[in-house]
Design a protein around this motif. Structure first.
Motif, PDB file in Angstrom:
ATOM      1  N   ILE A 386       0.889  -1.170   0.193  1.00  0.00           N
ATOM      2  CA  ILE A 386       0.126  -0.101   0.037  1.00  0.00           C
ATOM      3  C   ILE A 386       0.915   1.334   0.135  1.00  0.00           C
ATOM      4  CG2 ILE A 386      -1.748   1.340   1.142  1.00  0.00           C
ATOM      5  CD1 ILE A 386      -3.269  -1.439   2.056  1.00  0.00           C
ATOM      6  N   GLN A 387       0.743   2.147  -1.068  1.00  0.00           N
ATOM      7  CA  GLN A 387       1.541   3.306  -1.379  1.00  0.00           C
ATOM      8  C   GLN A 387       0.947   4.494  -0.404  1.00  0.00           C
ATOM      9  OE1 GLN A 387       4.446   2.902  -3.365  1.00  0.00           O
ATOM     10  NE2 GLN A 387       3.676   0.876  -2.575  1.00  0.00           N
ATOM     11  N   TRP A 388      -0.449   4.665  -0.405  1.00  0.00           N
ATOM     12  CA  TRP A 388      -1.192   5.653   0.044  1.00  0.00           C
ATOM     13  C   TRP A 388      -2.516   5.345   0.493  1.00  0.00           C
ATOM     14  CZ3 TRP A 388      -4.708   7.709  -3.049  1.00  0.00           C
ATOM     15  CH2 TRP A 388      -4.664   7.979  -4.280  1.00  0.00           C
ATOM     16  N   VAL A 389      -3.390   5.843   1.411  1.00  0.00           N
ATOM     17  CA  VAL A 389      -4.843   5.772   1.628  1.00  0.00           C
ATOM     18  C   VAL A 389      -5.352   7.325   1.683  1.00  0.00           C
ATOM     19  CG1 VAL A 389      -6.465   4.712   2.960  1.00  0.00           C
ATOM     20  CG2 VAL A 389      -4.316   3.460   2.748  1.00  0.00           C
ATOM     21  N   ARG A 390      -6.200   7.694   0.946  1.00  0.00           N
ATOM     22  CA  ARG A 390      -7.183   8.844   1.119  1.00  0.00           C
ATOM     23  C   ARG A 390      -8.381   8.423   1.643  1.00  0.00           C
ATOM     24  NH1 ARG A 390      -5.390  12.817   2.973  1.00  0.00           N
ATOM     25  NH2 ARG A 390      -3.437  12.425   1.407  1.00  0.00           N
ATOM     26  N   GLN A 391      -8.707   8.539   2.813  1.00  0.00           N
ATOM     27  CA  GLN A 391     -10.097   8.157   3.314  1.00  0.00           C
ATOM     28  C   GLN A 391     -11.091   9.527   3.310  1.00  0.00           C
ATOM     29  OE1 GLN A 391     -10.533   7.114   7.523  1.00  0.00           O
ATOM     30  NE2 GLN A 391     -12.046   5.349   6.834  1.00  0.00           N
ATOM     31  N   THR A 392     -12.254   9.519   2.937  1.00  0.00           N
ATOM     32  CA  THR A 392     -13.018  10.654   2.761  1.00  0.00           C
ATOM     33  C   THR A 392     -13.960  10.569   3.789  1.00  0.00           C
ATOM     34  OG1 THR A 392     -13.992   9.726   1.043  1.00  0.00           O
ATOM     35  CG2 THR A 392     -12.402  10.929   0.467  1.00  0.00           C
ATOM     36  N   VAL A 393     -14.427   9.488   4.273  1.00  0.00           N
ATOM     37  CA  VAL A 393     -15.640   9.389   5.459  1.00  0.00           C
ATOM     38  C   VAL A 393     -15.123   8.437   6.420  1.00  0.00           C
ATOM     39  CG1 VAL A 393     -18.149   8.858   5.831  1.00  0.00           C
ATOM     40  CG2 VAL A 393     -17.493   9.840   3.409  1.00  0.00           C
ATOM     41  N   PRO A 394     -14.516   8.780   7.541  1.00  0.00           N
ATOM     42  CA  PRO A 394     -14.183   8.179   8.558  1.00  0.00           C
ATOM     43  C   PRO A 394     -15.161   7.505   9.193  1.00  0.00           C
ATOM     44  CG  PRO A 394     -13.605  10.208   8.829  1.00  0.00           C
ATOM     45  CD  PRO A 394     -14.409  10.313   7.756  1.00  0.00           C
ATOM     46  N   LYS A 395     -14.800   6.234  10.067  1.00  0.00           N
ATOM     47  CA  LYS A 395     -15.678   5.602  10.874  1.00  0.00           C
ATOM     48  C   LYS A 395     -16.916   5.153  10.361  1.00  0.00           C
ATOM     49  CE  LYS A 395     -13.518   7.525  15.026  1.00  0.00           C
ATOM     50  NZ  LYS A 395     -12.108   7.836  14.503  1.00  0.00           N
ATOM     51  N   ASP A 396     -17.085   4.791   9.300  1.00  0.00           N
ATOM     52  CA  ASP A 396     -18.355   4.438   8.498  1.00  0.00           C
ATOM     53  C   ASP A 396     -18.536   2.794   8.580  1.00  0.00           C
ATOM     54  OD1 ASP A 396     -20.617   4.000   6.936  1.00  0.00           O
ATOM     55  OD2 ASP A 396     -19.586   4.548   4.930  1.00  0.00           O
ATOM     56  N   ALA A 397     -19.207   2.602   9.788  1.00  0.00           N
ATOM     57  CA  ALA A 397     -19.639   1.160   9.978  1.00  0.00           C
ATOM     58  C   ALA A 397     -20.985   0.815   9.789  1.00  0.00           C
ATOM     59  CB  ALA A 397     -19.178   0.736  11.164  1.00  0.00           C
ATOM     60  N   TRP A 398     -21.456  -0.110   8.683  1.00  0.00           N
ATOM     61  CA  TRP A 398     -22.635  -0.414   8.193  1.00  0.00           C
ATOM     62  C   TRP A 398     -22.798  -1.728   7.980  1.00  0.00           C
ATOM     63  CZ3 TRP A 398     -25.364  -2.011   4.194  1.00  0.00           C
ATOM     64  CH2 TRP A 398     -26.678  -1.439   3.945  1.00  0.00           C
ATOM     65  N   ASN A 399     -24.107  -2.431   7.937  1.00  0.00           N
ATOM     66  CA  ASN A 399     -24.312  -3.764   7.428  1.00  0.00           C
ATOM     67  C   ASN A 399     -25.782  -3.951   7.122  1.00  0.00           C
ATOM     68  OD1 ASN A 399     -25.359  -5.028   9.741  1.00  0.00           O
ATOM     69  ND2 ASN A 399     -23.416  -4.964  10.353  1.00  0.00           N
ATOM     70  N   GLY A 400     -26.162  -4.937   6.663  1.00  0.00           N
ATOM     71  CA  GLY A 400     -27.585  -5.197   6.114  1.00  0.00           C
ATOM     72  C   GLY A 400     -28.464  -5.244   7.437  1.00  0.00           C
ATOM     73  N   ALA A 401     -27.966  -5.322   8.611  1.00  0.00           N
ATOM     74  CA  ALA A 401     -28.763  -5.685   9.992  1.00  0.00           C
ATOM     75  C   ALA A 401     -29.488  -4.075  10.019  1.00  0.00           C
ATOM     76  CB  ALA A 401     -28.158  -6.022  11.059  1.00  0.00           C
ATOM     77  N   CYS A 402     -28.736  -3.265   9.439  1.00  0.00           N
ATOM     78  CA  CYS A 402     -29.167  -1.705   9.828  1.00  0.00           C
ATOM     79  C   CYS A 402     -30.395  -1.300   9.101  1.00  0.00           C
ATOM     80  CB  CYS A 402     -28.171  -0.730   9.537  1.00  0.00           C
ATOM     81  SG  CYS A 402     -26.187  -1.133  10.262  1.00  0.00           S
ATOM     82  N   MET A 403     -30.782  -2.305   8.279  1.00  0.00           N
ATOM     83  CA  MET A 403     -32.149  -2.150   7.496  1.00  0.00           C
ATOM     84  C   MET A 403     -33.483  -2.262   8.658  1.00  0.00           C
ATOM     85  SD  MET A 403     -31.892  -1.576   4.244  1.00  0.00           S
ATOM     86  CE  MET A 403     -30.660  -1.683   3.067  1.00  0.00           C
ATOM     87  N   THR A 404     -33.072  -3.054   9.514  1.00  0.00           N
ATOM     88  CA  THR A 404     -34.228  -3.225  10.417  1.00  0.00           C
ATOM     89  C   THR A 404     -33.956  -2.616  11.937  1.00  0.00           C
ATOM     90  OG1 THR A 404     -34.154  -5.571   9.411  1.00  0.00           O
ATOM     91  CG2 THR A 404     -35.476  -5.239  11.327  1.00  0.00           C
ATOM     92  N   PRO A 405     -34.724  -1.903  12.386  1.00  0.00           N
ATOM     93  CA  PRO A 405     -34.190  -1.048  13.635  1.00  0.00           C
ATOM     94  C   PRO A 405     -34.106  -2.037  14.751  1.00  0.00           C
ATOM     95  CG  PRO A 405     -36.103  -0.006  12.394  1.00  0.00           C
ATOM     96  CD  PRO A 405     -35.713  -1.283  11.519  1.00  0.00           C
ATOM     97  N   GLY A 406     -33.134  -1.895  15.559  1.00  0.00           N
ATOM     98  CA  GLY A 406     -33.026  -2.662  16.713  1.00  0.00           C
ATOM     99  C   GLY A 406     -32.279  -4.155  16.443  1.00  0.00           C
TER     100      GLY A 406
END
Ligand code: HEC
Length: 623
Positions: A386-406
């Motif tokens: 890896i030469q470099w990394v340009r992250q534009t949105v940090p700390k974005d954790a998401w998965n399909g479970a988030c489609m259903t509240p709780g």
């Protein structure tokens, strides 16, 4: 009471008795009929309890039941046993899987489909040693999606004469998403059923087919000999296996499994450079996360380099260097693993000057997150370092479970799922620094400096962003202007009040300012599917013209100069297919138009995200 009336009474009682007897028996017969259809009702029950929550419910990603009905029972069974639903169907017995598949499907099995045989070409032309005109997804190694070859005859003056020439229907599918590649007189594409098709470019007849083990989503990359003539095909399947086919014998040369994770997949297209294949690895683990008992999540995105000659793995570089480890329990008391995710579904962009490749990554699936999600990453071609990394949105954790509240596997304080799904584009300039152009689902476009570790040169908001973008699958550029498709359809509630910019936007490469915007108006009317004039699919460019297909199925050509609409075609309709099966278009999504010489090709139909299914590849020709 007289004897006569007693007689009549007995007579009536008798009639009533017979009537009751008939009624009794017929209701028994009814019961028997009910008993006979008990199987389907058991199947219906299975569907209702195991599948309906997503396929007839609120899940945005799951295809709707009407789309599943287009698949053959064999395809559904395959999906349940070895495909994307193997986790959801793991609690069903084999018999139950067959029952529910037959319940869902409304078509016959397509094995030895007579339609396939009907569509065969009469004359078998030679496929080998042809000139390659479109050899990969991005049109070139820089992924510009710009065809400026001198043999392109379609231009702003004559595009209004572009006419539908032929339609080819993929049998037993609910979407068409493998963007065609072209060598000589042959188009290479593939289907949801895992069939690779070599079609005649002029007529759409079938030259030959090859059956892979699983669905194919990536474009078929064409390999060449030392004289630049087509000799091989390379592609990846849904189960993360890469294939090499020999064009002379139309048979398999090698296969290579490039990821061991159970739900790893290849969605993005391969790129080929100096006899090495560079392959993006993604996964469907976000869907598994929906199950509260699933131990979420253990997949990490990666890029793999293979020898094109032998298929041998040269390197594999994960987007997250550390392996996921246990991070406590979810609310269903199942372990959580992190860091995970940062999948790669962009086609790697090859920088031949700096000997690096560029990819975009998606979100993390769990917390803690990594610094490499939602980022553009540069890796050395040699060893993937890896030469470099340009992250534009940090700390974005998401998965399909988030489609259903709780739902227990949705990460706390879930992120917006702002992937980079559109391949980065590399632009080399004589009088200014080179640029990497990256469009994100957030609705932002970035220009990065490849010589300054991806430092941001300019950034521009082009849309309000959302689950399917903002920018979703692919932009195009001629080196001076960047053309950006914006979807802005499936937005987050908190963004819903913001203005939407569905359509195509032209941006000045020097400063990121808008040159023009062609904003599309709603054409959907009152329909039951996720219809929108937004543009999620990749777009394509030739001198003077931008071709873009929308979610509602409308394909347009815009003047590159000022965005004026020059040609329109609604693909959301039925067609007469060259191979004799019912052909119909629907949503245009993921892969984009292919412009070649005097022709334009587009796939239509995409049964995901509640969009409209379809099964057709259309060829337009300048008469
Ligand atoms: C937790 C939600 C969920 C449940 C439960 C679920 N599915 Fe799915 N299913 C999905 C999603 C999401 C996809 C799309 C995955 C993709 O294409 O990446 C899908 C895809 C499919 C496909 C493939 C469709 C295609 O176009 O390729 C079939 C077939 C299918 N599901 C059948 C079933 C059946 C049968 C059941 C019940 C036994 C079931 N599913 C249960 C979410 C679900």
């Amino acid at each position: 009471m007289t004897k006569k009336s007693i007689f009549i009474l007995l007579f009536l009682v008798g009639i009533a008795g017979i009537g009751f007897y008939i009624y009794y028996n017929s209701s028994n017969a009814n019961e028997q009929v009910v008993a006979k259809v008990e199987k389907p009702s058991r199947a219906a029950h299975l569907y209702q309890t195991k599948c309906a929550i997503c396929h007839s419910g609120a899940s945005l990603e799951a295809p709707k039941l009407e789309s599943l009905q287009l698949l053959s029972p064999a395809t559904v069974i395959k999906t349940l046993r070895t495909g994307v639903m193997r986790n959801q169907a793991s609690t069903l017995s084999k018999e139950e899987q067959e029952l529910v598949a037959n319940y869902i499907s409304e078509v016959n099995d397509i094995d030895e489909d007579p339609a396939l045989i009907k569509g065969l070409c009469n004359v078998q032309e030679e496929d080998v040693a042809q000139n390659v005109s479109i050899g990969n997804w991005g049109y070139d190694l820089s992924n510009t999606r710009y065809n400026n070859r001198s043999d392109v005859s379609i231009n702003a003056q004559n595009v209004s004469q572009l006419q539908l020439d032929w339609a080819f229907a993929f049998p037993g599918v609910s979407r068409a998403r493998v963007q065609p590649t072209i060598a000589g007189n042959t188009i290479y594409t593939a289907s949801q059923h895992g069939t690779v098709y070599a079609l005649d470019k002029a007529t759409g007849c079938i030259r030959w087919t090859f059956q892979a083990d699983a669905e194919i989503r990536s474009a078929i990359t064409i390999g060449t000999n030392e004289n630049g003539k087509a000799t091989r095909l390379y592609f990846g399947d849904f189960n993360a296996k890469v294939y090499a086919l020999d064009l002379k014998t139309q048979s398999l040369i090698w296969t290579q499994q490039i990821d061991e994770h159970a739900v790893a997949t290849i969605t993005g297209s391969l790129n080929l450079y100096k006899n090495r294949l560079y392959i993006p690895v993604s996964s469907t683990e976000i869907f598994n996360a929906h199950d509260p008992n699933y131990e979420c999540c253990t997949f990490r995105g990666s890029v793999v380099a293979l020898s094109a000659t032998t298929g041998k793995m040269i390197w594999k570089r994960y987007t997250i260097s550390e392996a996921p480890s246990p991070q406590g329990l979810n609310s269903a008391n199942r372990p959580i693993y992190a860091p995970s995710g940062a999948p790669v579904w962009t086609s790697p962009t090859i920088d031949t000057k700096r000997d690096v490749l560029y990819i975009g990554t998606g979100e993390n699936y769990t917390r803690p997150t990594s610094v490499t999600s939602d980022a553009i990453i540069a890796m050395a071609l040699e060893d993937g370092a890896i030469q470099w990394v340009r992250q534009t949105v940090p700390k974005d954790a998401w998965n399909g479970a988030c489609m259903t509240p709780g739902s227990p596997n949705c990460p706390e304080d879930a992120g917006p799922d702002y992937d980079f799904g559109a391949s980065p584009i590399l632009i080399e300039r004589d009088n200014a620094s080179d640029l990497i152009l990256a469009g994100q689902k957030s609705g932002m476009v970035y220009a990065l400096d490849p010589d300054k570790d991806g430092a941001i040169v300019w950034q521009k908001r082009v849309g309000r962003g959302g689950i399917m973008g903002g920018v979703h699958w692919g932009m195009a550029t001629d080196g001076t202007t960047l053309f950006v498709p914006v979807n802005d359809h499936s937005v987050y509630p908190e963004d819903a009040h913001k203005p939407a910019f569905p359509g195509v936007h032209a941006v000045d490469l020097n400063n990121g300012q808008f040159l023009w915007s062609a904003i599309e108006k709603d054409r959907c009317g009152d329909v039951q599917w996720q219809c929108s004039p937004g543009i999620s699919a990749a777009i394509s460019l030739t001198p003077g013209l931008v071709f873009a297909g929308a979610l509602d199925g409308v394909l347009k050509a815009y003047a590159a100069q000022d965005g004026k609409e020059l040609w329109v075609y609604d693909t959301n309709q039925e067609f007469e297919a060259t191979n004799g099966i019912k052909a119909f278009g629907g949503t245009i999504d993921s892969d984009g138009p292919v412009i070649d010489a005097h022709q334009v090709f587009i796939n239509s139909g995409y049964a995901k995200f509640g969009e409209k299914a379809g099964n057709v590849l259309l060829a337009f020709t300048l008469e």
